[in-house]
Design a protein around this motif. Sequence first.
Motif, mmCIF file in Angstrom:
data_model
loop_
_atom_site.group_PDB
_atom_site.id
_atom_site.type_symbol
_atom_site.label_atom_id
_atom_site.label_comp_id
_atom_site.label_asym_id
_atom_site.label_seq_id
_atom_site.Cartn_x
_atom_site.Cartn_y
_atom_site.Cartn_z
ATOM 1 N N ALA A 173 3.159 -30.925 15.605
ATOM 2 C CA ALA A 173 4.642 -30.646 15.211
ATOM 3 C C ALA A 173 5.295 -29.737 16.255
ATOM 4 N N VAL A 174 4.365 -28.963 16.670
ATOM 5 C CA VAL A 174 5.063 -27.760 17.599
ATOM 6 C C VAL A 174 4.219 -28.223 18.928
ATOM 7 N N GLU A 175 4.796 -28.505 19.926
ATOM 8 C CA GLU A 175 4.327 -28.745 20.975
ATOM 9 C C GLU A 175 3.672 -27.678 21.764
ATOM 10 N N MET A 176 2.187 -27.763 22.233
ATOM 11 C CA MET A 176 1.674 -26.682 22.970
ATOM 12 C C MET A 176 0.948 -27.185 24.029
ATOM 13 N N PRO A 177 0.864 -26.476 25.265
ATOM 14 C CA PRO A 177 0.211 -26.991 26.184
ATOM 15 C C PRO A 177 -1.207 -26.377 26.086
ATOM 16 N N ASN A 178 -2.088 -26.713 26.989
ATOM 17 C CA ASN A 178 -3.334 -26.185 26.699
ATOM 18 C C ASN A 178 -3.406 -24.799 26.377
ATOM 19 N N VAL A 179 -4.420 -24.482 25.507
ATOM 20 C CA VAL A 179 -4.556 -22.953 24.982
ATOM 21 C C VAL A 179 -5.878 -22.527 25.479
ATOM 22 N N TRP A 180 -5.926 -21.536 26.293
ATOM 23 C CA TRP A 180 -7.252 -21.138 26.825
ATOM 24 C C TRP A 180 -7.545 -19.429 26.249
ATOM 25 N N ARG A 181 -8.635 -19.311 26.103
ATOM 26 C CA ARG A 181 -8.896 -17.982 25.883
ATOM 27 C C ARG A 181 -9.909 -17.198 26.943
ATOM 28 N N GLU A 182 -10.023 -16.000 26.925
ATOM 29 C CA GLU A 182 -11.000 -15.304 27.954
ATOM 30 C C GLU A 182 -12.151 -15.645 27.581
ATOM 31 N N ASP A 183 -12.955 -16.008 28.662
ATOM 32 C CA ASP A 183 -14.514 -16.667 28.682
ATOM 33 C C ASP A 183 -15.359 -15.085 28.471
#
Lengths: 94, 493
Positions: free
Chosen positions: A54-64
């Motif tokens: 429903a809500v478009e989001m690009p790739n979501v990353w977190r700190e590795d």
Amino acid sequence: MIEKKEVQHIANLARLRLSEEEEEAMTQHLGQMITYINKLKELDTTGVPPTVHAVEMPNVWREDTPCSGLSSSEVFQNSPAMQDNFFTVPKVVK
Amino acid sequence: MSIPEYSAVKLKELLETKQISALEIARALLDRIKKHDAEVKSFLYIDEDLLLKEAQASDQRRSQGKVRGILEGIPVALKDNICTKGQRTTCASQILPRFFPPYNAHVVEKIQASGGSILGKTNMDEFAMGSSCENSSFFNTHNPWNLNCIPGGSSGGSAAAVTAGFTPLALGSDTGGSVRQPAGLCGVFGLKPTYGRVSRFGLIAYGSSLDQIGTFSRSARDAALLLEVIAGRDQRDSTSVDQPVSSYQEKLLSSLKGKKIGLPQEYFENLDEEMKASIMAAVEVFRSLGVEVEEVSLPHTQYAVAAYYIIATAEASANLARYDGIHYGYRAEINAQNTKVEDLQEIYHESRAQGFGNEVKRRILLGTYALSSGYYDAYYVKALQVRTLIKRDIEKALEKFDVLLTPTSPVSAFPLGEKIEDPLSMYLCDIYTVTFNLSGNPALSVPCGHDKKDLPVGFQLVGKLFKEEEILAFAHQYEKETLVNTLAPIKKA
């Protein structure tokens, strides 16, 4: 709209044993539902892009960065059958 | 008035002025639950000792000037698909008979960090699949306004607990209307925030592109309070959105003068006359507050339930594949022929056959069908395309209007047993709510009176994405004008 044989096939794909009464009831209910959802075929959707979220989001990353996870005792506390930190299942290779 | 009748905001005030203690609140709510929940049956599980201990700890923090946050001393009930560390979480299913989550859901952490405590776990339709709470594998929950009627579903236990005065606040989950519809049928406020507004970490998944955690309360202000606590980004749910959390309570009195409400005409076409009259009376209240009201069309409305049941069941069939009898949950030992289960495939088939209830099986099958070879494009992709059309309708309408106003449910609470044998008629209970799960918009059910059977009627306010403060302000100012009673007398018909 759907035959019992097809319901049996779908149930097998879903790894779900159905009793004979359930097969009858599900065949009838799924038939009703499929008739209902076939309503969508009235609509011409040529060239319409599908919406997955429903809500478009690009790739979501977190700190590795390393962080602690669950301990094995926490993981296994809900297991129906385990031995020496392994889940146990019946012998798979004949 | 007594403690169970007060709103969370009022209880906060009494706590802050030292007129009552958190322990008194906990005791008063437990007393009321003991007196009436044998009839309502809204709770599956309450850890009384833990609750009383937490209340004492809260009082101690307050006396030492170490208040944690805006929920200090206030209990919140949780739908039993929200994980509580070390506390049994069942999804009202026999496939999770002894599941003790090793972690807390994000919303539980947030409640505790702001000083609130968990009152107990509430009944629901198994895996949140249903609109009446009758699919719980434990027992039925009854509507406190009329104990012969259903409370709505799937978060029926949370809705009933709030309207019965067992708790000022509760959380549920809303995949197709599971917060708003029971809120409407029980006559309380039920908010489904924007998709991504609240982290679902620790919410047991049903339809992941639709699921959202929502609030139950007896006032719009209490909904704003609880949303302030639970909203916000959490890296453990990658769909939770990094948008600032508004101070929802402060914005409740933003002027409505000159604001515009759109009435989607398709939502009123076949509506029961009595219900329509109640909702149009609410519309008049908004007019008197200086709001402009006009009709608008959402032309793809009639396709929403069909698209929803394809998408939701497809996602459910994938999400529920994890219940395999191996890692956690129920493992069948004996098969239908009464012989020992000895083969891996049989463990899967038997554990799932014995653990899942009828409705869950039905949805797994429909979802598996829609995703299976030969039907994937015809059903699943088609439904996602229709979802785009539905979303565009709403985006277009909300360019012109600040909020949309619709009925919450096509019917008020119905007698137990009335629709359980007819799945399609049960699915059509969600006709006014599913659309806004498909589109992701925030939506709030607001109580607006009672019908001739003395059962609650509600309307739904729909806002722009991430504009919860707007629908809460509309609801709050309506509530101030009308003072609809949200606390049920708990009576038999």
